[in-house]
Write an enzyme that holds these catalytic residues in place. Structure first.
Site, short mmCIF file in Angstrom:
data_model
loop_
_atom_site.label_atom_id
_atom_site.label_comp_id
_atom_site.label_asym_id
_atom_site.label_seq_id
_atom_site.Cartn_x
_atom_site.Cartn_y
_atom_site.Cartn_z
N THR A 2 0.84 -1.20 0.00
CA THR A 2 0.00 0.00 0.00
C THR A 2 0.87 1.24 0.00
O THR A 2 2.09 1.15 0.03
CB THR A 2 -0.92 0.01 1.24
OG1 THR A 2 -1.95 0.95 1.03
CG2 THR A 2 -0.16 0.36 2.51
N GLY A 157 0.20 6.08 -6.96
CA GLY A 157 -0.71 5.11 -7.55
C GLY A 157 -0.50 4.92 -9.04
O GLY A 157 -0.78 3.85 -9.59
N CYS A 160 3.27 2.76 -8.72
CA CYS A 160 3.40 1.53 -7.93
C CYS A 160 2.24 0.57 -8.23
O CYS A 160 1.08 0.94 -8.08
CB CYS A 160 3.42 1.87 -6.44
SG CYS A 160 3.51 0.43 -5.36
N THR A 163 -0.39 -0.05 -5.39
CA THR A 163 -1.11 1.13 -4.92
C THR A 163 -2.15 1.50 -5.96
O THR A 163 -1.84 1.54 -7.14
CB THR A 163 -0.14 2.32 -4.71
OG1 THR A 163 0.86 1.94 -3.77
CG2 THR A 163 -0.86 3.55 -4.22
#
Length: 174
Positions: A2, A157, A160, A163
């Site tokens: 995350t 986001g 990654c 994410t």
């Protein structure tokens, strides 16, 4: 994993997190809520790592906050002491980012408490991306803490694979 990011600027502190829960290379859930308000809505907390482990840590950390009447630093240090001495806690794989109106802290899986420079926290698989983006925005714009946290999480986001773009954002104004 995350991405969790926390930014403090102009009497505002924000913790933001994405919603992706992964099991290996598979996305299991896209709208998990990894950022919470604790202790009468006066403390913000976000987690990266194992979900079940993080919920255990949230419960224990909230108990420490109650014990120390909301004093974030004392609760974090006591939590870290427990983490180091309790065999069950030592096996938990999670990081906590916590903040109130006075300080921002990272509580690590090794039982360390770190107060970062510039009150900028980023943890999780996309943490380095979010930190880079947030640092650039802090140094080169007049955006609010909320705007910086949101934009840096969006950038993380985009880069990654662990994410996503679902965001939970909590803020404290003081």
């Amino acid at each position: 994993m995350t991405t969790i990011v926390s930014v403090r600027r102009n009497n505002q502190v924000v913790i933001a997190g994405d919603g992706q829960v992964s099991l290996g290379n598979t996305v299991m859930k896209g709208n998990a809520r990894k950022v919470r308000r604790l202790y009468h809505n006066k403390v913000l907390a976000g987690f990266a790592g194992g979900t079940a482990d993080a919920f255990t840590l949230f419960e224990r950390f909230e108990a420490k906050l109650e014990m120390h009447q909301g004093h974030l630093m004392k609760a974090a240090v006591e939590m870290a002491k427990d983490w180091r001495s309790d065999k069950m806690l030592r096996k938990l794989e999670a990081l906590l980012a916590v903040a109130d109106d006075t300080c921002s802290l990272i509580i690590t899986g090794n039982g360390d408490v770190v107060q970062p420079e510039n009150d900028l926290i980023s943890i999780g698989s996309g943490g380095n991306f979010a930190q880079s983006a947030a640092t650039a925005l802090l140094e080169n714009t007049e955006l609010s803490a909320l705007e910086i946290a949101e934009k840096s999480l969006t950038i993380a986001g985009d880069i990654c694979v662990f994410t996503n773009q679902f965001k939970t954002i909590e803020e404290l104004n003081y």
